[in-house]
Write an enzyme that holds these catalytic residues in place. Structure first.
Site, PDB file in Angstrom:
ATOM      1  N   LYS A  66       8.147   5.181   3.628  1.00  0.00           N
ATOM      2  CA  LYS A  66       7.608   3.925   4.146  1.00  0.00           C
ATOM      3  C   LYS A  66       8.656   3.298   5.062  1.00  0.00           C
ATOM      4  CE  LYS A  66       5.460   0.942   1.426  1.00  0.00           C
ATOM      5  NZ  LYS A  66       5.220  -0.197   0.494  1.00  0.00           N
ATOM      6  N   ASP A 104      -1.022  -7.554  -5.873  1.00  0.00           N
ATOM      7  CA  ASP A 104      -1.831  -6.990  -4.792  1.00  0.00           C
ATOM      8  C   ASP A 104      -2.588  -5.756  -5.286  1.00  0.00           C
ATOM      9  OD1 ASP A 104      -2.857  -7.153  -2.251  1.00  0.00           O
ATOM     10  OD2 ASP A 104      -1.234  -6.036  -1.297  1.00  0.00           O
TER      11      ASP A 104
END
Length: 339
Positions: A141, A238
């Site tokens: 990432k 989330d």
């Protein structure tokens, strides 16, 4: 690893939720799956030694080799997966000194962040598949430049929390780098895409009911671990379908801890006060109203996710007719008509 979802503050998403319509159906479904999992986790936890597993920062983390996975257990109509223990074993574990990569090694492993290696993109950055020199496949990432120019809180927060967790239904951290002009997190590669992609039919087949049930139970196990069995309570903030990754055997792994927060350290407190973070459609209305974050906020998001798993509809679908745009309202109206 949030893919193709916009993350909003309270002002952007408060209009999406109607607590009076959302809560009843969600809680009924949620309780049906969550309560057995919580009970099983507690029972399993008593059978294991509760001595903490110490880590020598990120460089001593365990590695995950998907090429030798022993998790490939085909789903069956009558099998309910057992509740994993606090530190459930993962397939083929190896020490991770070799995943302490330089930026140059990461560039080679991703072919200079080639578009053909791109897995998806979220609020924090872009995720790439990377092949290391020893053949191991990992996920990388890479922070967006606008994120790099700002505070490193989200990056540091994700690294810190991932370094403290160890559960087969949570994505495993392998390493990170914060040098020069790059902030990069290296995690295990989960090869079968996101739950949202499968609900959209992007992988050429439809998930059957038993697979959807097992995926929901895996997510419940992951949240149970974060809330009850991690070193400190962790609230994900989330929970959504694009943050759920699937293995080749359709086992779920919760990812993307950029918004996650540790729970209250004071035993007398039940919540922490914080700016609202999350994704429109999944946000807990009480959290939106009070700015008081508790593990119940994750449970609410999980309830919305259960509706999504069953219906394959996103929580908010703006292209539908006005009366069908908010899935939980549409479901509530149809449920009342059915009765």
């Amino acid at each position: 690893m949030g893919l193709h979802e916009n993350k909003h503050d309270a002002n952007d998403s408060s209009e999406k939720e109607d607590p009076l319509l959302a809560v009843p159906g969600v809680l009924l479904i949620c309780c049906g799956l969550m309560l057995p999992c919580f009970h099983a986790e507690r029972k399993e936890g008593r059978r294991h030694n509760t001595t903490s597993i110490q880590r020598n920062a990120v460089d001593s983390l365990s590695s995950f080799d998907v090429s030798t996975s022993s998790e490939k257990i085909p789903p069956t109509p009558h099998r309910i997966p057992p509740s994993p223990s606090r530190f459930a074993p993962s397939p083929h574990i190896a020490r991770v000194g070799s995943v302490d990569l330089s930026v140059q090694q990461i560039l080679r492993a991703t072919q200079n962040f080639s578009h053909s290696f791109k897995l998806g993109e979220g609020g924090f950055g872009t995720v790439y598949r990377a092949v290391l020199s020893d053949g191991q496949v990992v996920a990388v990432k890479r922070a967006k430049k606008d994120q790099f120019a700002g505070p490193s809180d989200e990056f540091s927060n994700e690294v810190e929390l991932l370094a403290k967790i160890d559960h087969r239904n949570l994505v495993r951290l392998l390493g990170y780098t914060d040098k020069g002009n790059e902030r990069i997190i290296i995690t295990e590669y989960v090869p079968n895409g996101t739950l949202r992609e499968h609900l959209d039919g992007q992988h050429g087949r439809t998930l059957d009911f038993n697979q959807r049930l097992e995926i929901a139970i895996d997510i419940a196990h992951a949240l149970t671990y974060l809330h009850l069995y991690a070193e400190k309570t962790i609230i994900h903030r989330d929970v959504k379908s694009s943050n759920i990754l699937l293995t080749d055997s359709y086992r779920a792994k919760v990812s993307d801890f950029g918004f996650a927060r540790s729970g209250p350290s004071d035993t007398e407190k039940t919540h922490i006060s914080t700016k609202v973070k999350g994704t429109a459609g999944y946000l807990d209305p009480e959290y939106l109203r009070t700015y008081q974050l508790t593990p119940k906020s994750d449970v609410f998001s999980f309830g919305i996710l259960l509706v999504e798993i069953i219906s394959a509809r996103r929580p908010v679908e703006l292209k539908r007719a006005a009366e069908e745009r908010i899935t939980i309202r549409w479901l509530s109206r149809n449920s009342m008509k059915a009765t």
